[in-house]
Design an enzyme around this catalytic site. Structure first.
Site: not given
Ligand code: ZN
Length: 471
Positions: A282, A294, A328-329, A356, A426
């Site tokens: 992503h 990520d 995606e997130e 991912d 994140h």
């Protein structure tokens, strides 16, 4: 005579098999050599992370990443490159958050960040007493009596004894995703969630949260607190249950979705152009770091799969697509849209692989496949042995390729070593320097090898209702 004939046939097929295996091992070696000696994934990640940076859906960074990826895919000479429109939600963090814990004669600042999708606090912030819980189930136990007017502090840590850290994440993330929605029902004025991080440090980790169908006037602010901050708050609450927490957040949800894109590139198949194999990651990321693990890593590895095939002069039988999914997130709109369009167009997708799970040393893959296809995968294990790739298990694949699942489709996810992934996930330290060049390149070659094997031997069509979709 018959016996001799069978013997000759057996010998011939053995020879054929070993010749084929030898050919495959040479091809895999070639992919690894090209990736490690002359790869492009790391350079691409440098550009994506350091020139473009964070890429939250609907942001300028995300729009720049779309253009960048399209141009880079065009530059490697694929048969087709295009943008697939997709509407995405837009949320912004705004000015940095502020928080402190206040006891009788102490006031200590703590690191927090708004969770993605949260509403802001009022302009002056909120101050309230705190109730610490170990999960959503505790809410009913304490009830409105003890929760109303307070900030609910979810402090269940990731389980450290789980070797698969994604399982530890899965065991905690309901606090982040649904914590605010559930606490609001008991009259809480806000929630603070312990960061999904296995180590103790000062970095808050953001991530998606949802209010579900909670009416606007019942929505409460939701923040993550660093693991050290969580430990401090817990300690202060044990000393003094009247400890106050101050929280100020300036984030904003936009009411209207905004336009964005999935980026798609294709090498058209030489024998089965209407059967598609997808490899992807992503393109969007959270806003605190630059999303190198990520999922910048998965993006550049997926691009590299197609580039390596071209560099090796390998002409796939099936049409091989790289799909860089948007959102995606915080919405999965890209993955959902890609599968929807594929269905509408009658495109038969037989295989999809997602990366991912970070750019760390690859260990293998997990598969969402039927028994026949999984048995075929297991027959390839010896080919991967020289590269220390050993993990081949049934399990999930990836969020973005999940919607492509139909009977007979094989889905897979690259499984890198996950021990340090949640140190960065994140958070503001998900940055380019946290990704190791060799580990990233090994992942790209490992993915290319699996796509090559599926392209060469095909996906086993032993499912009775295997649908042949027609355009
Ligand atoms: Zn991701």
């Amino acid at each position: 005579m018959k016996r001799i004939f069978l013997f000759v046939v057996a010998l011939f097929s053995l020879n054929f098999l070993s010749a084929q295996t030898a050919k495959d091992s040479v091809q895999l070696r070639n992919f690894y050599d090209l990736s490690l000696l002359d790869g492009q994934s790391y350079e691409w990640l440098d550009a994506l992370s350091n020139e473009i940076g964070p890429r939250l859906s609907g942001s300028i960074g995300a729009a720049k990443a779309v253009q960048w990826a399209k141009e880079e895919l065009e530059a490697i000479g694929l048969d087709k490159v295009w943008l697939q429109p997709v509407m995405v939600p837009k949320w912004e963090r705004g000015a940095p958050e502020e928080a402190f814990v206040e006891g009788v004669d102490t006031k200590i600042d703590v690191p927090v960040c708004a969770l993605g999708g949260s509403i802001a606090t009022s302009a002056s912030g909120i101050t309230a007493e705190v109730i610490e819980v170990q999960g959503l189930d505790d809410l009913a136990k304490y009830g409105e009596d003890q929760i109303k007017g307070k900030i609910v502090f979810y402090n269940r840590p990731m389980q450290a004894d789980l070797i698969q850290t994604f399982n530890a994440y899965g065991g905690c993330v309901d606090q982040r995703y649904s914590g605010a929605k559930e606490a609001s029902k008991y009259g809480a004025v806000g929630v603070i969630v312990r960061s999904m991080n296995l180590r103790m440090d000062d970095l808050p980790h953001t991530g998606a949260m949802s209010y579900g169908d909670l009416p606007n006037d019942q929505r409460i602010p939701a923040a993550a607190i660093s693991t050290n901050g969580a430990a401090l708050l817990s300690k202060m609450l044990k000393k003094d249950a009247k400890t106050q927490f101050y929280l100020k957040m300036n984030c904003k949800n936009y009411e209207e979705d905004v336009p964005s894109f999935n980026v798609i590139g294709e090498i058209t198949g030489s024998e089965k152009p209407n059967e598609f194999m997808v490899v992807g990651g992503h393109l969007d990321s959270w806003d605190l770091g630059d999303g190198s693990h990520d999922d910048g890593a998965g993006v550049v590895q997926s691009m590299e799969v197609l580039r390596l095939m071209k560099a090796a002069n390998y002409k796939p039988k099936h049409s091989i697509r790289v799909v860089l999914f948007m959102n995606e997130e915080n919405g999965l709109r890209g993955g959902t849209e890609y599968a929807k369009v594929a269905k509408e167009e009658g495109e038969k997708h037989v295989f999809a692989l997602e990366s991912d799970a970070g750019g760390f040393t690859p260990r293998g893959f997990s598969f969402d496949a039927d028994a026949a296809n999984f048995a075929q995968v297991q027959s390839w294990i010896p080919l991967f042995k020289p590269y220390l790739i050993h993990y081949f298990e049934l399990g999930g694949s990836g969020a973005d390729v999940g919607p492509l699942k139909e009977e007979g489709t094989v889905l897979a996810g690259l499984r890198p070593d996950s021990q340090r992934y949640f140190d960065h996930h994140h958070a503001s330290n998900d940055t380019f320097d946290a990704v190791n060049k060799r580990e990233l390149e090994l992942g790209a070659a490992t993915m290319t090898s699996l796509v090559y094997l599926f392209d060469t031997y095909g996906v086993k069509p032993d499912i009775p209702n295997h649908k042949t979709l027609k355009k």
